[in-house]
Design a protein around this motif. Structure first.
Motif, PDB file in Angstrom:
ATOM      1  N   UNK A  19      45.697  30.193  44.819  1.00  0.00           N
ATOM      2  CA  UNK A  19      45.601  30.895  46.107  1.00  0.00           C
ATOM      3  C   UNK A  19      46.524  32.106  46.175  1.00  0.00           C
ATOM      4  N   UNK A  20      47.422  32.229  45.175  1.00  0.00           N
ATOM      5  CA  UNK A  20      48.292  33.406  45.128  1.00  0.00           C
ATOM      6  C   UNK A  20      47.446  34.654  44.883  1.00  0.00           C
ATOM      7  N   UNK A  21      46.295  34.422  44.245  1.00  0.00           N
ATOM      8  CA  UNK A  21      45.445  35.536  43.839  1.00  0.00           C
ATOM      9  C   UNK A  21      44.255  35.631  44.785  1.00  0.00           C
ATOM     10  N   UNK A  22      44.137  36.740  45.495  1.00  0.00           N
ATOM     11  CA  UNK A  22      43.076  36.925  46.490  1.00  0.00           C
ATOM     12  C   UNK A  22      41.698  36.854  45.842  1.00  0.00           C
ATOM     13  N   UNK A  26      41.312  40.126  43.308  1.00  0.00           N
ATOM     14  CA  UNK A  26      42.280  39.469  42.418  1.00  0.00           C
ATOM     15  C   UNK A  26      43.166  40.452  41.654  1.00  0.00           C
ATOM     16  N   UNK A  27      42.598  41.573  41.222  1.00  0.00           N
ATOM     17  CA  UNK A  27      43.398  42.495  40.416  1.00  0.00           C
ATOM     18  C   UNK A  27      44.464  43.177  41.245  1.00  0.00           C
ATOM     19  N   UNK A  28      44.111  43.509  42.479  1.00  0.00           N
ATOM     20  CA  UNK A  28      45.119  44.132  43.333  1.00  0.00           C
ATOM     21  C   UNK A  28      46.207  43.136  43.712  1.00  0.00           C
ATOM     22  N   UNK A  29      45.862  41.838  43.789  1.00  0.00           N
ATOM     23  CA  UNK A  29      46.901  40.813  43.969  1.00  0.00           C
ATOM     24  C   UNK A  29      47.831  40.798  42.766  1.00  0.00           C
ATOM     25  N   UNK A 439      39.815  52.708  49.314  1.00  0.00           N
ATOM     26  CA  UNK A 439      39.716  51.259  49.401  1.00  0.00           C
ATOM     27  C   UNK A 439      39.047  50.848  48.096  1.00  0.00           C
ATOM     28  N   UNK A 440      39.743  50.092  47.278  1.00  0.00           N
ATOM     29  CA  UNK A 440      39.202  49.778  45.958  1.00  0.00           C
ATOM     30  C   UNK A 440      38.469  48.446  45.995  1.00  0.00           C
ATOM     31  N   UNK A 441      37.181  48.491  45.686  1.00  0.00           N
ATOM     32  CA  UNK A 441      36.376  47.271  45.649  1.00  0.00           C
ATOM     33  C   UNK A 441      36.331  46.735  44.228  1.00  0.00           C
ATOM     34  N   UNK A 442      36.501  45.428  44.086  1.00  0.00           N
ATOM     35  CA  UNK A 442      36.503  44.815  42.759  1.00  0.00           C
ATOM     36  C   UNK A 442      35.215  44.022  42.532  1.00  0.00           C
ATOM     37  N   UNK A 443      34.531  44.358  41.435  1.00  0.00           N
ATOM     38  CA  UNK A 443      33.435  43.501  40.980  1.00  0.00           C
ATOM     39  C   UNK A 443      33.802  43.148  39.546  1.00  0.00           C
ATOM     40  N   UNK A 444      32.913  43.388  38.569  1.00  0.00           N
ATOM     41  CA  UNK A 444      33.361  43.269  37.182  1.00  0.00           C
ATOM     42  C   UNK A 444      34.342  44.400  36.913  1.00  0.00           C
TER      43      UNK A 444
END
Ligand code: HEM
Length: 462
Positions: A19-22, A26-29, A439-444
């Motif tokens: 849960x530490x990693x959003x 996840x990468x921005x976490x 605003x950075x969106x994460x996919x692959x």
């Protein structure tokens, strides 16, 4: 013994640091954690350890291929349901990795790039034509248009197939299938009951993979039968004809299918993200934009009716610096996975057990002040001047991954992105009418979510 524990954030019972990693970012976490805890971190993902490395000197060590190998695990391993033992998802030890690597390397080499230029130009012209016909108050969804462009380019250079993304409002059904497939690979986390919870998604995955495989298999079969353009210098013809010199073997039809799906996966989001971030940085840095216009006007001139030559594209060195600097701050393949062959100690003090999953967090490596100076967050294409590049330590800039498993499409992507940015700058003024906040969106990969611009034709273009 001089060994130290790897710093870790606090854990919760059972889930550890899960849960530490959003979930969404996840990468921005991980970036945040690296900022707080330093160049190496250890996380506990429900009992499975994960080490995150982002400091330049430690990265140098994990890039040693005699000690560390690419890890095909987690979501990357799940992508094998669509891409099988294609280059990107193959284990280094698989025969098909070596074979395909040997056969495909020359087809992506600098020499082969000249052949792709007219095809890249064809698709880039479609984008420009679309933009030329917009009204002054029409918005451009940058990520959408760049994705359309990147896909159509791989389609036509890869296997002479036209997705015709600029002739439809939505994406080609193949792309929807591919996007859903990658999403399904990303959301799974190996948790209990997941197969039940995600049953609908997993059923859809089967349908999507079957659909993509059939489309690609039909193209391959048609080409084998002597249809299609046999003289076409696309990747498919190279793959059909190619023989691995060391084994004398060629690629099977199944493996060729996997490679084609792989090129679409690897060439679509990363390249479109790169061009989108580059445009974002250009509209936010007027001095840089001015210099880029200057170079494009000098090298390409004002005549928009002719195709740039390969020499001209290669002369757009400032545009390439802009692209590299965009890849530094937002590398669109933001991390890579590795594992050590044996028990290791890195930095003289951190123990990493054999096989442990190690993430090279490129996003933070590219912000290491020991390499990039006191203001690593500042966008500055001078970081890629010839002098700056010559004095930089090895392995400080890794947007293309590492060693033998590094990106095979690097020259392809850079040529495409340079050509496209050059053509856009040659033709258009760019307006950040919504004063976009990143605003950075994460996919692959990663992309600037919701980034829109407006354009106006530059005067005096013929
Ligand atoms: C591998 C980045 C464009 C094909 C990789 C890797 C990275 C990367 C970091 C290593 C992955 C890992 O270690 O797991 C990028 C970026 C691109 C780009 C940033 C665009 C800006 C492309 C394009 C193609 C492509 C256009 C093909 C048309 C591949 C393949 C591999 C790969 C086949 C696997 C190579 C191997 O392991 O043998 N890429 N890539 N990439 N890329 Fe790219």
């Amino acid at each position: 013994t001089g060994l130290r524990n790897i710093p870790s954030p606090p854990k919760k019972p059972f889930v550890g640091n899960m849960l530490t990693v959003d979930k969404e970012t996840p990468l921005q976490s991980l970036m945040q954690l690296a900022r707080e805890l330093g160049p190496i971190i250890r996380l506990d993902m429900m009992g499975t350890p994960m080490v995150v490395v982002s400091g330049a000197s430690l990265v140098q060590e994990i890039c040693d291929e005699s000690r560390f190998d690419k890890a095909v695990r987690g979501s990357l391993r799940r992508v094998r349901s669509a891409a099988g033992d294609g280059l990107f998802t193959a284990y280094t030890q698989e025969n098909n990795w070596t074979k395909a690597h040997n056969i495909l390397l020359p087809t992506f080499a600098q020499r082969a790039m000249a052949g792709y230029l007219p095809l890249m130009y064809d698709i880039a012209s479609q984008l420009c034509m679309k933009w030329e016909r917009l009204n002054a108050d029409d918005d451009i969804d940058v990520v959408h248009d760049m994705t359309a462009l990147a896909l159509d380019t791989v389609g036509v250079c890869g296997f002479d197939y036209r997705f015709n993304s600029f002739y439809r409002r939505d994406y080609h059904p193949f792309i929807d299938a591919l996007t859903r497939t990658l999403e399904t690979c990303m959301v799974q986390r190996g948790l209990p009951f997941e197969k039940m919870i995600l049953r609908k998604r997993l059923d859809q995955l089967k349908t999507d993979v079957a659909f993509m495989s059939k489309l690609v298999d039909d193209i391959v079969r048609e080409r084998r039968r002597g249809g299609g353009d046999q003289a076409q210098k696309d990747l498919l013809n190279f793959m059909l004809a190619g023989v691995d010199k060391t084994t004398g073997e060629s690629l099977s039809d199944e493996n060729i299918r996997y490679q084609i799906i792989t090129f679409l996966i690897a060439g679509h989001e990363t390249t479109s993200g790169l061009m989108s971030f580059a445009l974002y940085f250009l509209v936010n840095n007027p001095d840089v934009l001015e210099k880029a216009y200057e170079e494009v006007d000098r090298v390409l001139g004002t005549d928009i009716g002719v195709m740039p030559t390969i020499a001209e594209v290669n002369h757009l060195t400032y545009v390439q610096q802009v692209l590299n600097e965009a890849l530094r701050l937002w590398p669109t393949a933001p991390a890579i996975g590795l594992y050590p062959y044996r028990d290791e100690v890195i930095g003289g003090q951190y123990k990493i057990k054999k096989n442990t999953f190690v993430t090279l967090l490129t996003l933070m490596l590219h912000r290491d002040p020991s390499v990039w100076g006191a203001e690593p967050e500042t966008f500055n294409p001078d970081n890629f001047s010839r002098e700056a590049e010559a004095s930089r330590p090895a392995h400080a800039f890794k947007p293309w991954g590492n060693g033998q498993r590094a990106c095979i499409g690097r020259q392809f992507a850079m040529q495409e992105a340079t050509l496209v940015l050059g053509m856009i700058l040659q033709r258009f003024q760019l307006f950040d009418h919504q004063r976009y906040q990143l605003r950075v969106k994460e996919t692959m990969s990663i992309k600037p979510d919701g980034f829109r611009i407006r354009v106006k034709a530059r005067p005096g273009r013929t």
